[in-house]
Design a protein around this motif. Structure first.
Motif, PDB file in Angstrom:
ATOM      1  N   GLN A 104      -3.838  -7.382  -2.996  1.00 63.95           N
ATOM      2  CA  GLN A 104      -2.323  -7.262  -3.685  1.00 63.95           C
ATOM      3  C   GLN A 104      -2.364  -6.321  -4.617  1.00 63.95           C
ATOM      4  O   GLN A 104      -1.183  -5.636  -4.527  1.00 63.95           O
ATOM      5  CB  GLN A 104      -2.166  -8.618  -4.212  1.00 63.95           C
ATOM      6  N   GLY A 105      -3.319  -5.954  -5.243  1.00 60.75           N
ATOM      7  CA  GLY A 105      -3.277  -4.966  -6.208  1.00 60.75           C
ATOM      8  C   GLY A 105      -3.079  -3.445  -5.722  1.00 60.75           C
ATOM      9  O   GLY A 105      -2.352  -2.565  -6.019  1.00 60.75           O
ATOM     10  N   PHE A 106      -3.762  -3.085  -4.733  1.00 63.96           N
ATOM     11  CA  PHE A 106      -3.719  -2.204  -3.584  1.00 63.96           C
ATOM     12  C   PHE A 106      -2.508  -1.936  -3.155  1.00 63.96           C
ATOM     13  O   PHE A 106      -1.918  -0.643  -3.144  1.00 63.96           O
ATOM     14  CB  PHE A 106      -4.838  -2.069  -2.725  1.00 63.96           C
ATOM     15  N   LYS A 107      -2.032  -3.189  -2.521  1.00 66.95           N
ATOM     16  CA  LYS A 107      -0.612  -2.985  -2.029  1.00 66.95           C
ATOM     17  C   LYS A 107       0.479  -2.390  -3.028  1.00 66.95           C
ATOM     18  O   LYS A 107       1.373  -1.773  -2.437  1.00 66.95           O
ATOM     19  CB  LYS A 107      -0.232  -4.440  -1.366  1.00 66.95           C
ATOM     20  N   ARG A 108       0.457  -3.020  -4.163  1.00 66.04           N
ATOM     21  CA  ARG A 108       1.401  -2.597  -5.035  1.00 66.04           C
ATOM     22  C   ARG A 108       1.547  -1.243  -5.220  1.00 66.04           C
ATOM     23  O   ARG A 108       2.386  -0.611  -5.587  1.00 66.04           O
ATOM     24  CB  ARG A 108       1.373  -3.427  -6.175  1.00 66.04           C
ATOM     25  N   TRP A 109       0.198  -0.555  -5.418  1.00 67.61           N
ATOM     26  CA  TRP A 109       0.108   0.991  -5.909  1.00 67.61           C
ATOM     27  C   TRP A 109       0.542   1.506  -4.304  1.00 67.61           C
ATOM     28  O   TRP A 109       1.122   2.468  -4.449  1.00 67.61           O
ATOM     29  CB  TRP A 109      -1.317   1.131  -6.115  1.00 67.61           C
ATOM     30  N   TRP A 110       0.035   1.118  -3.085  1.00 64.48           N
ATOM     31  CA  TRP A 110       0.207   1.684  -1.824  1.00 64.48           C
ATOM     32  C   TRP A 110       1.646   1.940  -1.905  1.00 64.48           C
ATOM     33  O   TRP A 110       2.133   2.832  -1.110  1.00 64.48           O
ATOM     34  CB  TRP A 110      -0.372   1.056  -0.712  1.00 64.48           C
ATOM     35  N   THR A 111       2.563   0.700  -1.852  1.00 63.64           N
ATOM     36  CA  THR A 111       3.893   0.834  -1.500  1.00 63.64           C
ATOM     37  C   THR A 111       4.632   1.768  -2.458  1.00 63.64           C
ATOM     38  O   THR A 111       6.013   1.873  -2.187  1.00 63.64           O
ATOM     39  CB  THR A 111       4.531  -0.480  -1.591  1.00 63.64           C
ATOM     40  N   ARG A 112       4.103   2.299  -3.521  1.00 63.28           N
ATOM     41  CA  ARG A 112       4.824   3.363  -4.066  1.00 63.28           C
ATOM     42  C   ARG A 112       4.765   4.575  -3.269  1.00 63.28           C
ATOM     43  O   ARG A 112       5.686   5.609  -3.810  1.00 63.28           O
ATOM     44  CB  ARG A 112       4.319   3.516  -5.611  1.00 63.28           C
ATOM     45  N   ILE A 113       3.973   4.820  -2.390  1.00 62.81           N
ATOM     46  CA  ILE A 113       3.767   6.065  -1.598  1.00 62.81           C
ATOM     47  C   ILE A 113       4.423   5.727  -0.102  1.00 62.81           C
ATOM     48  O   ILE A 113       5.129   6.230   0.272  1.00 62.81           O
ATOM     49  CB  ILE A 113       2.256   6.424  -1.512  1.00 62.81           C
ATOM     50  N   VAL A 114       4.018   4.509   0.446  1.00 64.98           N
ATOM     51  CA  VAL A 114       4.418   4.293   1.833  1.00 64.98           C
ATOM     52  C   VAL A 114       5.513   3.106   1.535  1.00 64.98           C
ATOM     53  O   VAL A 114       5.299   2.176   0.938  1.00 64.98           O
ATOM     54  CB  VAL A 114       3.114   3.435   2.434  1.00 64.98           C
ATOM     55  N   PRO A 115       6.557   3.446   2.348  1.00 67.70           N
ATOM     56  CA  PRO A 115       7.800   2.261   2.243  1.00 67.70           C
ATOM     57  C   PRO A 115       7.258   0.823   2.476  1.00 67.70           C
ATOM     58  O   PRO A 115       6.458   0.737   3.643  1.00 67.70           O
ATOM     59  CB  PRO A 115       8.489   2.779   3.299  1.00 67.70           C
ATOM     60  N   ALA A 116       7.599  -0.076   1.777  1.00 66.34           N
ATOM     61  CA  ALA A 116       7.319  -1.584   2.131  1.00 66.34           C
ATOM     62  C   ALA A 116       7.458  -1.819   3.392  1.00 66.34           C
ATOM     63  O   ALA A 116       6.363  -2.727   4.418  1.00 66.34           O
ATOM     64  CB  ALA A 116       7.951  -2.495   1.076  1.00 66.34           C
ATOM     65  N   PRO A 117       8.398  -1.561   4.416  1.00 63.41           N
ATOM     66  CA  PRO A 117       8.742  -2.044   5.686  1.00 63.41           C
ATOM     67  C   PRO A 117       7.515  -1.694   6.742  1.00 63.41           C
ATOM     68  O   PRO A 117       7.169  -2.180   7.539  1.00 63.41           O
ATOM     69  CB  PRO A 117       9.818  -1.560   6.170  1.00 63.41           C
TER      70      PRO A 117
END
Length: 259
Positions: free
Chosen positions: A84-97
Motif C-alpha cells: 500500500q505504501g508503494f501504491k500511494r507513492w506510485w499513483t502520484r506518477i501513474v493514474p490510479a485507474p
C-alpha cells in the motif's frame, strides 16, 4: 461560444483518455494471458520452445547466480509494488485507474525475462519412468494450475488484473470499495491461489536441480508474500479478517490455522 467549445474539447479529450486507458488495460491483460500460459509450459516442460530444463548452459556458479537474481527480481517487483505504501507513492506518477494494469504489465515483463534468461541446472534429482505415474503427476500439476486460475475468478479475476478498473474509468464511474467475502475454496484455506502455485511447481515427474531451485525459491516467496499480504488485509478489513485467520488454515486445509 468559446467557453462552450473549450468545455466540449475538454470533455472529448477526457473521453479519449479514458478510452486509451481501457485499451492499455486490455493490452496489459492480454500480455498477462500469454505469459501465464507460457508459465504452464515452462514449468511442466511441455509445448514451449524454452522450458525450465532447456536453454543456454553456463558453468554452475554463473547459472546459479543468474537464476537466483531472476527469482529475486520477480519477488521484489511483484511483492514490493503490491504494498500500500508503494501504491500511494506510485499513483502520484501513474493514474490510479491504470495502476493495477501497470503492475500486471511489469509483473508479466519480469516473468517473461525470467523465462527467457533462466539457466538449466543439472543433475536430475528424480525422473519417474513409468508412463502412468508420470501422467498422474502431470495431472496433479494441471490441477494446481486450475486451482490458481479458478481462485482468481472467485476473488474477482477482472479486479485482480486491472480490467474492471479501466472499464469503470472508461464509463466515468468511481471504483467501489471491495467487500470482504468468503467463497468456495476460501472457506477451507485462506490462500488457495498460492496453494495452487505450490502444487503446480512441485508436481514434477522429472525434477532437476534447476527445477528444485525454482520450486524452493517460489515457495519461499509465497510464504513471505502471504505474511505481507495478510498484514495489508488486516489493515483493510480489521477484525473481520482476524476472525477469518482464526477459523481457516493458511495453506493446508487439514491443518489448524497458525496466522
Amino acid at each position: 461560444m468559446n467557453t462552450t467549445n473549450r468545455t466540449d474539447d475538454r470533455t472529448t479529450a477526457s473521453g479519449f483518455l479514458r478510452l486509451l486507458a481501457l485499451l492499455y488495460g486490455t493490452l496489459c491483460y492480454g500480455l498477462f494471458l500469454v505469459v501465464f500460459l507460457y508459465a504452464i509450459g515452462f514449468v511442466m516442460g511441455k509445448f514451449v520452445p524454452k522450458n525450465i530444463d532447456s536453454g543456454t548452459t553456463d558453468d554452475f556458479v554463473t547459472a546459479l547466480t543468474i537464476d537466483l537474481a531472476l527469482l529475486a527480481l520477480f519477488a521484489v517487483q511483484h511483492s514490493g509494488m503490491a504494498r500500500q505504501g508503494f501504491k500511494r507513492w506510485w499513483t502520484r506518477i501513474v493514474p490510479a485507474p491504470i495502476e493495477r494494469s501497470t503492475y500486471v504489465l511489469l509483473s508479466s515483463a519480469v516473468l517473461a525475462l525470467l523465462f527467457w534468461q533462466w539457466r538449466p541446472l543439472a543433475p536430475l534429482l528424480w525422473d519417474v519412468q513409468d508412463y502412468s505415474a508420470r501422467c498422474v503427476v502431470d495431472a496433479l500439476a494441471v490441477l494446481g494450475w486450475l486451482l490458481v486460475l479458478s481462485s482468481t475468478f472467485i476473488i474477482s479475476h477482472f479486479d485482480l488484473f486491472g480490467l474492471r478498473q479501466v472499464w469503470l474509468h472508461a464509463r466515468n464511474r468511481a471504483y467501489p470499495d471491495t467487500p470482504f467475502v468468503i467463497r468456495a475454496f476460501y472457506r477451507f484455506v485462506r490462500h488457495p491461489l498460492y496453494l495452487g502455485f505450490a502444487i503446480a511447481f512441485w508436481a514434477a515427474p522429472t525434477m532437476s536441480l534447476g527445477h528444485l531451485l525454482f520450486a524452493v525459491g517460489t515457495t519461499s516467496y509465497i510464504l513471505i508474500a502471504i505474511r505481507l499480504e495478510e498484514r495489508d488485509l488486516v489493515a483493510a478489513y480489521g477484525d473481520d479478517y482476524r476472525d477469518y485467520q482464526r477459523r481457516v488454515p493458511k495453506l493446508l486445509p487439514l491443518l489448524k490455522r497458525r496466522a
